[in-house]
Design a protein around this motif. Sequence first.
Motif, PDB file in Angstrom:
ATOM      1  N   THR A  88      -0.681   5.879   2.689  1.00  0.00           N
ATOM      2  CA  THR A  88      -0.541   5.088   3.914  1.00  0.00           C
ATOM      3  C   THR A  88      -1.111   3.680   3.783  1.00  0.00           C
ATOM      4  N   ILE A  89      -1.285   3.206   2.575  1.00  0.00           N
ATOM      5  CA  ILE A  89      -1.816   1.855   2.386  1.00  0.00           C
ATOM      6  C   ILE A  89      -0.696   0.855   2.680  1.00  0.00           C
ATOM      7  N   SER A  90      -0.962  -0.061   3.600  1.00  0.00           N
ATOM      8  CA  SER A  90       0.042  -1.057   3.971  1.00  0.00           C
ATOM      9  C   SER A  90      -0.665  -2.362   4.341  1.00  0.00           C
ATOM     10  N   TYR A  91       0.130  -3.372   4.649  1.00  0.00           N
ATOM     11  CA  TYR A  91      -0.450  -4.661   5.025  1.00  0.00           C
ATOM     12  C   TYR A  91       0.315  -5.272   6.187  1.00  0.00           C
ATOM     13  N   GLU A  92      -0.372  -6.194   6.886  1.00  0.00           N
ATOM     14  CA  GLU A  92       0.223  -7.000   7.948  1.00  0.00           C
ATOM     15  C   GLU A  92      -0.178  -8.447   7.681  1.00  0.00           C
ATOM     16  N   VAL A  93       0.736  -9.374   7.954  1.00  0.00           N
ATOM     17  CA  VAL A  93       0.434 -10.785   7.719  1.00  0.00           C
ATOM     18  C   VAL A  93       0.611 -11.602   8.986  1.00  0.00           C
ATOM     19  N   GLY A  94      -0.086 -12.718   9.013  1.00  0.00           N
ATOM     20  CA  GLY A  94       0.084 -13.759  10.015  1.00  0.00           C
ATOM     21  C   GLY A  94       0.260 -15.071   9.284  1.00  0.00           C
ATOM     22  N   GLU A  95       0.251 -16.160  10.032  1.00  0.00           N
ATOM     23  CA  GLU A  95       0.436 -17.477   9.407  1.00  0.00           C
ATOM     24  C   GLU A  95      -0.658 -17.799   8.408  1.00  0.00           C
ATOM     25  N   ASP A  96      -1.863 -17.276   8.636  1.00  0.00           N
ATOM     26  CA  ASP A  96      -2.976 -17.639   7.758  1.00  0.00           C
ATOM     27  C   ASP A  96      -3.912 -16.470   7.472  1.00  0.00           C
ATOM     28  N   GLU A  97      -3.386 -15.252   7.534  1.00  0.00           N
ATOM     29  CA  GLU A  97      -4.225 -14.095   7.235  1.00  0.00           C
ATOM     30  C   GLU A  97      -3.380 -12.932   6.751  1.00  0.00           C
ATOM     31  N   VAL A  98      -4.052 -12.041   6.033  1.00  0.00           N
ATOM     32  CA  VAL A  98      -3.430 -10.790   5.619  1.00  0.00           C
ATOM     33  C   VAL A  98      -4.466  -9.690   5.822  1.00  0.00           C
ATOM     34  N   LEU A  99      -4.024  -8.596   6.394  1.00  0.00           N
ATOM     35  CA  LEU A  99      -4.865  -7.423   6.590  1.00  0.00           C
ATOM     36  C   LEU A  99      -4.210  -6.277   5.838  1.00  0.00           C
ATOM     37  N   TRP A 100      -5.006  -5.480   5.129  1.00  0.00           N
ATOM     38  CA  TRP A 100      -4.431  -4.317   4.462  1.00  0.00           C
ATOM     39  C   TRP A 100      -5.397  -3.165   4.573  1.00  0.00           C
ATOM     40  N   GLY A 101      -4.835  -1.975   4.567  1.00  0.00           N
ATOM     41  CA  GLY A 101      -5.655  -0.775   4.685  1.00  0.00           C
ATOM     42  C   GLY A 101      -4.796   0.419   5.030  1.00  0.00           C
ATOM     43  N   SER A 102      -5.417   1.397   5.677  1.00  0.00           N
ATOM     44  CA  SER A 102      -4.742   2.632   6.068  1.00  0.00           C
ATOM     45  C   SER A 102      -4.941   2.856   7.555  1.00  0.00           C
ATOM     46  N   ASN A 103      -3.958   3.477   8.185  1.00  0.00           N
ATOM     47  CA  ASN A 103      -4.093   3.822   9.599  1.00  0.00           C
ATOM     48  C   ASN A 103      -4.661   5.229   9.798  1.00  0.00           C
ATOM     49  N   MET A 104      -5.068   5.881   8.734  1.00  0.00           N
ATOM     50  CA  MET A 104      -5.634   7.228   8.862  1.00  0.00           C
ATOM     51  C   MET A 104      -6.992   7.133   9.559  1.00  0.00           C
ATOM     52  N   ILE A 105      -7.243   8.039  10.488  1.00  0.00           N
ATOM     53  CA  ILE A 105      -8.439   7.982  11.310  1.00  0.00           C
ATOM     54  C   ILE A 105      -9.718   8.099  10.476  1.00  0.00           C
ATOM     55  N   TYR A 106      -9.645   8.742   9.344  1.00  0.00           N
ATOM     56  CA  TYR A 106     -10.837   8.972   8.519  1.00  0.00           C
ATOM     57  C   TYR A 106     -10.989   7.941   7.389  1.00  0.00           C
ATOM     58  N   ALA A 107     -10.137   6.935   7.346  1.00  0.00           N
ATOM     59  CA  ALA A 107     -10.177   5.952   6.254  1.00  0.00           C
ATOM     60  C   ALA A 107     -11.527   5.244   6.174  1.00  0.00           C
TER      61      ALA A 107
END
Length: 171
Positions: A88-107
Amino acid sequence: MPRIDITSDTLTAALSRLSGALTDTTPLMQDIGEYMVKSTNDNFASGTDPDGRPWAPRSQATLDAYAARKDKPGPRPLIGATKSLSSTISYEVGEDEVLWGSNMIYAAVQQFGAEAGEFGARMGTNKKGRSFFMPIPWGNIPPRPFLGVGKDDETGLIEIITEYLEDATDG
């Protein structure tokens, strides 16, 4: 202060492209996100943190819990029977940022660790009418960082940024 006006169409165009590339860095953030997801998946494959240190092994209590459920643990810590966290490792981007991780509750617990009972407890009565009290988590969980920027990642990210800036000025 002296002033120099530059009237080079080539230089003006290159600076304009660079300015545009720095105004909205979404394409760069996408490249960084892709890179960091791959790097994190590599951490799962090797069973190591971003700097290459091995994760703490599973405790005997955890192995016993797998056996009691008749589940087969994965080949390394953090890889269980369902492989949910590692898949479940994925990422989200904006104009000047990137976030990555997992949406699993125990991550976060796997990333940072937790002490037994740190999140309270479950209490109730089971199907046989017996009362139970189970701390959450039921045992101490050592940190096993799977997210982060290691030394090799720093080098890779600098290469990505350099290529992005070169492409922006080359047109």
